[in-house]
Design an enzyme around this catalytic site. Structure first.
Site, PDB file in Angstrom:
ATOM      1  N   PRO A  34      -7.772  -6.288  13.270  1.00 17.32           N
ATOM      2  CA  PRO A  34      -8.969  -6.362  12.487  1.00 17.32           C
ATOM      3  C   PRO A  34      -8.755  -5.917  11.299  1.00 17.32           C
ATOM      4  CG  PRO A  34      -9.748  -5.103  13.934  1.00 17.32           C
ATOM      5  CD  PRO A  34      -8.277  -5.520  14.671  1.00 17.32           C
ATOM      6  N   ASP A  35      -9.297  -6.518  10.240  1.00 17.62           N
ATOM      7  CA  ASP A  35      -9.113  -5.755   9.067  1.00 17.62           C
ATOM      8  C   ASP A  35     -10.099  -4.858   8.808  1.00 17.62           C
ATOM      9  OD1 ASP A  35      -9.006  -5.358   6.051  1.00 17.62           O
ATOM     10  OD2 ASP A  35      -9.515  -7.153   5.220  1.00 17.62           O
ATOM     11  N   PHE A  36      -9.691  -3.761   9.338  1.00 18.64           N
ATOM     12  CA  PHE A  36     -10.782  -2.451   9.589  1.00 18.64           C
ATOM     13  C   PHE A  36     -10.742  -1.466   8.480  1.00 18.64           C
ATOM     14  CE2 PHE A  36      -7.042  -1.366  12.015  1.00 18.64           C
ATOM     15  CZ  PHE A  36      -6.619  -0.128  11.430  1.00 18.64           C
ATOM     16  N   ARG A  37     -10.109  -1.811   7.175  1.00 19.17           N
ATOM     17  CA  ARG A  37     -10.037  -0.580   6.277  1.00 19.17           C
ATOM     18  C   ARG A  37     -10.833  -1.249   5.112  1.00 19.17           C
ATOM     19  NH1 ARG A  37      -6.810   4.570   5.864  1.00 19.17           N
ATOM     20  NH2 ARG A  37      -8.111   4.682   3.992  1.00 19.17           N
ATOM     21  N   ASN A 103      -0.772  -0.782   5.427  1.00 18.26           N
ATOM     22  CA  ASN A 103      -1.557  -0.931   7.007  1.00 18.26           C
ATOM     23  C   ASN A 103      -0.826   0.229   7.889  1.00 18.26           C
ATOM     24  OD1 ASN A 103      -2.336  -3.520   6.326  1.00 18.26           O
ATOM     25  ND2 ASN A 103      -0.617  -4.590   6.897  1.00 18.26           N
ATOM     26  N   ASP A 105      -0.471  -0.050  10.936  1.00 19.68           N
ATOM     27  CA  ASP A 105      -0.464  -0.587  12.489  1.00 19.68           C
ATOM     28  C   ASP A 105       1.177  -0.644  12.850  1.00 19.68           C
ATOM     29  OD1 ASP A 105       0.958  -2.845  11.226  1.00 19.68           O
ATOM     30  OD2 ASP A 105      -1.124  -3.842  11.039  1.00 19.68           O
ATOM     31  N   HIS A 120      -0.664   4.609   3.588  1.00 23.00           N
ATOM     32  CA  HIS A 120      -1.721   5.304   4.165  1.00 23.00           C
ATOM     33  C   HIS A 120      -1.332   6.148   5.137  1.00 23.00           C
ATOM     34  CE1 HIS A 120      -4.626   2.021   2.021  1.00 23.00           C
ATOM     35  NE2 HIS A 120      -4.405   3.211   1.198  1.00 23.00           N
TER      36      HIS A 120
END
Ligand code: ZN
Length: 246
Positions: A34-37, A103, A105, A120
């Site tokens: 998911p685009d959680f940021r 990202n 991930d 990040h």
């Protein structure tokens, strides 16, 4: 120029001397992440801003570990997708010099990309906030998956992933590397990023100032659309074309 003429992006890449990709959450949604940021958002009943808030972490690390268990500590189940894999192939054949990613991930490195600047940070390593002892991802993931909160084996302090949380500064070394790459680049591919969050929002300007070009592939509008040489909405379509034609 916004359009469906995907073949133009092939020409941009072929003609470039120093192409750099700047990637954001949009490229990992195809891998189920998911685009959680984003600026606001709720994932699985957890408040994303709170999850990555530095002060919240200091007062209650369990919130982060509970909220992130299902995706940050379950990364093994997420596979690099066509975009990660094609970027690796482009690097291997000399058409891409580096990747700057927002990202966390780890999918670029898992796809085999070598020069990746993680703006990040990442959960690859974790650090005890008390004594500084380092822990690797596998170690911590094993504990988090058992619904336990990891504690330092040396001093019993809390352990934080080496992800840049809200309220923390970016690593100046990574930022400097990103600026240097963009300054050298004659082509920036901005992929799956809304180019709103700094410093990603201003990195393409280092290339443009030196006469470089910017090509944006993102589902939604970005503040730099007007100055982009190419603008495409559909990442998968663009990368299917790249796979076919480059
Ligand atoms: Zn410690």
């Amino acid at each position: 120029m916004v359009g469906d003429n995907v073949s133009a992006i092939i020409e941009f890449i072929k003609e470039s001397q120093y192409c750099v990709a700047l990637t954001g959450a949009g490229i990992s949604t195809l891998s189920g992440i998911p685009d959680f940021r984003g600026k606001t958002g709720i994932y699985n009943k957890f408040d994303i801003n709170k999850m990555f808030d530095y002060n919240t972490f200091l007062s209650d690390p369990s919130y982060y570990y509970k909220a992130s268990k299902d995706f940050i500590y379950n990364i093994e189940n997420r596979k690099p997708n066509i975009i990660h894999l094609e970027l690796t192939r482009l690097e291997n054949c000399g058409l891409l010099k580096s990747i700057i990613t927002q990202n966390i991930d780890l999918l670029h490195t898992r796809a085999g990309s070598k020069k990746v600047i993680e703006l990040h940070g990442s959960p690859r390593t974790h650090t005890c906030i008390n004594c500084g002892k380092k822990f690797d991802y596998e170690n911590i993931a094993c504990i988090v998956r058992q619904d336990r909160i990891p504690l330092c084996t040396f001093c019993n302090g809390h352990i934080k992933p080496d992800i840049i949380f809200f309220g923390e500064s970016l690593d100046p070394l990574f930022l400097q590397q990103a600026v240097e790459e963009c300054s050298k680049a004659d082509l920036i591919l901005a992929l799956g990023t809304s180019l709103v969050v700094q410093p990603a929002a201003s990195l393409p300007l280092y290339s443009l100032e030196n006469g470089g070009s910017l090509v944006i592939v993102n589902q939604t509008e970005t503040p730099l659309d007007e100055i982009a040489a190419g603008r495409y909405p559909d990442l998968e379509k663009v990368f299917l074309e790249i796979k076919e034609c480059l």
